[in-house]
Design an enzyme around this catalytic site. Sequence first.
Site, short mmCIF file in Angstrom:
data_model
loop_
_atom_site.label_atom_id
_atom_site.label_comp_id
_atom_site.label_asym_id
_atom_site.label_seq_id
_atom_site.Cartn_x
_atom_site.Cartn_y
_atom_site.Cartn_z
N GLU A 166 92.16 17.62 59.27
CA GLU A 166 92.13 18.59 60.40
C GLU A 166 91.11 18.24 61.49
O GLU A 166 90.75 19.07 62.30
CB GLU A 166 91.87 20.05 59.97
CG GLU A 166 92.49 20.60 58.71
CD GLU A 166 93.96 20.34 58.50
OE1 GLU A 166 94.23 19.32 57.83
OE2 GLU A 166 94.81 21.11 58.93
N TYR A 168 87.89 17.28 61.06
CA TYR A 168 86.48 17.53 60.75
C TYR A 168 85.74 16.20 60.51
O TYR A 168 86.33 15.13 60.61
CB TYR A 168 86.37 18.45 59.53
CG TYR A 168 86.83 19.87 59.81
CD1 TYR A 168 86.13 20.68 60.71
CD2 TYR A 168 87.96 20.40 59.20
CE1 TYR A 168 86.55 21.99 60.97
CE2 TYR A 168 88.38 21.70 59.46
CZ TYR A 168 87.67 22.49 60.35
OH TYR A 168 88.08 23.77 60.62
N ARG A 216 91.40 16.25 50.60
CA ARG A 216 92.39 16.62 51.62
C ARG A 216 92.49 15.47 52.60
O ARG A 216 91.56 15.19 53.37
CB ARG A 216 91.97 17.92 52.30
CG ARG A 216 92.98 18.43 53.29
CD ARG A 216 93.58 19.74 52.83
NE ARG A 216 94.55 20.24 53.78
CZ ARG A 216 94.42 21.36 54.45
NH1 ARG A 216 93.37 22.12 54.25
NH2 ARG A 216 95.35 21.76 55.29
#
Length: 675
Positions: A166, A168, A216
């Site tokens: 995402e 980050y 992730r």
Amino acid sequence: MTNFPHIFEPLDLGFTTLKNRIIMGSMHTGLEEEKNGFERIANYYAERAKGGVGLIVSGGIAPNVQGWTGPFAARMSTKKHVKHHKIITDAVHKEGGKICMQILHAGRYGYHPFAVAPSAIKSPISPFKPFRLKPSGIKRTIRDFVNSAKLSKLAGYDGVEIMGSEGYLINQFIVERTNKRKDTYGGSYENRMRLPIELVKQTREAVGKEFIIIYRLSMLDLVEKGSSWEEVVALGKEIEIAGATIINTGIGWHEARIPTIATSVPRAAFTWVTKKMKEELSIPLVTSNRINMPETAEKILAEGHADLISMARPFLADSEWVNKAAENKSDEINTCIACNQACLDHVFERKVASCLVNPRACHETELNYLPTEKKKNIAVVGAGPAGLAAATIAAQRGHHVTLFDADKEIGGQFNMAKQIPGKEEFYETIRYFKKQLILQEVTVKLNKMVDAQDLKMGNFDEVIVATGIKPRTPKIEGMDHPMVLSYIDVLKHKKPVGKRVAVIGAGGIGFDVSEYLAHEGESPSLHIDAWLKEWGIDKTMKARSGIEGITAEIDPSPREIFMFKRSKGKFGANLGKTTGWIHRSTLKKKKVQFINNVQYTKIDDDGLHYVQNGSQNVLSVDNVIICAGQLPHAALVAPLEEIGLKVHVVEGADVAVELDAKRAIDQASRLAATI
Ligand code: FAD
Ligand code: NAP
Ligand code: SF4
């Protein structure tokens, strides 16, 4: 016999077994930072564990101050933090659940002055320019991640999820877009993926073999200069070797200009990405994004797209999702309609998250629907979202409830909303309530426009007026011209609309009506391939990041549409924070023209006359469609009070300004909880 055998097949991880294939994905709720937040969040997770979820992943917890998403965000870096988290893990374990803590370092997405990143490049979604991490800072960051994982084990978590997607920090190291370093953490891909590999390796060494590590992995960045598919696969393989137990799918950076979870994204729009990765890796893979019903989840698993399904928002909407699926009761699930209005939009506004269709979410300790001590005979007038919520909750608590609506079907304005391309999910809320009315034994009287006398005859103890709104009719000369239609004429009465159209009003309904008129044929939100084409996503994965060099192909609008508003400023500024840009972008691609700062003067055979910047204009159109806001509709209240009936008024019928379904359902539910 379950209808969903793949969902309910346990997953043996060697040292522990997940009882089913459903993961509650990580979601920041804002409770972490509230007073008594840990007690509240423990209740919230415990309800989901009791509801049957196989594994919960907590909201993102920072490993250090630099990694905060915002000032004073939750952190796991000392023994003091462990004590708080123990409240959560105890509550979840007591209900037979398992929970992993997500370690999230925001990097340049940090909304605070201490943010750090591989390079000092500001992100388009935070005003803070990050500091470049020095090599010693990188070493310290790895130590902090590992420390956080060790402390989470001490706090009783069953594992951790390392947030590598995402956009980050970890993602920022991986791609050239954000990593311009020349040291051993920058330059070649081998160097850029060094950080996540070291993180997973050192975490595994520190926590031992019997602790879940989910990584992730950003499988599709959807931003320019992101990872190529070959790079994602290479990283996935290294992460597997480094000791991850499970790999989760990340889709799209937060700064990507492609929607990934909004309601207009088709269900299961991205599971093909996880399927492609399954050919490359051997540890279990999780897929996610816009999966909200058991039938969809079962199909994904049965077709071998993934080993596990992660859903986040659907567990705000219904904590009992898994148990209901286990009992083959999909039709009883309160479905997440992916509106973002009470969850993500709240988080971005720094408010506690909740859910439009379930206001109890994150309010489990203060909003409860307990059995009534005094049974009453209650009339609810209006079967829109507010009336439906009031009637079903009051009945659930033991009252005898009769629900009236003038229309031939329940749902109120949601019957119009569900017809907008990309808002098909709104149908599910009506389906949910239809089933609840049966289960809670509410007496339903449709095609019945009630007045005070009808209600007097019914011997009701109390009346809930949920009659919604009436559309505002602006005072413009020529409003009675046959070319003038209201949004209700268009969406409900299906009056024919010509090829050139002026839409007056640019609120949520003005945008929705324009979207409705700009589409022809089936909604792309119901066809994954058509939708991917509209947004320029390459399913073959030959394009770097899934998008580079791909031109979006959108069907042209069958009409010329002109949207008008009187105020100055950006169109759609009042739409949802996380979804407004999607509506604007779609209408721009459909070549809708936005005209602001106008005064309407008249409507006649020549079209719409208006003044802009002091000059008089006339726009020749076939129709003018009025979407100029709404007014309260509470005509029933005074006559009811006159005859001495106890009356409660809900939302639209109360204050129409900025009324939306979130407020309507929330207010009705809170009223029904206490009546
Ligand atoms: P309503 O839905 O208006 O229901 C009132 C009901 O009362 C009606 O069914 C009516 O027939 C009945 N009634 C009235 N008088 C009587 C009477 N005397 N006797 C019997 N029955 C009576 N909101 C959002 O939050 N998000 C969105 O994305 C969104 N999209 C929308 C899209 C469109 C196209 C439209 C039109 C609305 C949208 N809304 C959205 C707004 C949302 O639908 C409303 O805020 C919500 O429906 C209000 O709920 P309600 O129950 O108060 O009123
Ligand atoms: P709205 O959001 O209040 O917008 C009304 C529009 O009408 C404004 O653009 C306003 O713009 C214009 N207007 C107001 N008074 C006018 C007048 N006298 N003459 C001409 N124009 C006038 O209301 P809505 O679009 O009817 O939506 C109703 C509710 O449903 C809202 O609460 C909305 O949030 C909700 N909704 C939400 C969504 C969503 O996606 N979240 C979608 C649909 C509806 P100017 O004043 O600039 O002209
Ligand atoms: Fe889903 Fe909307 Fe509820 Fe968020 S607010 S959980 S998107 S239904």
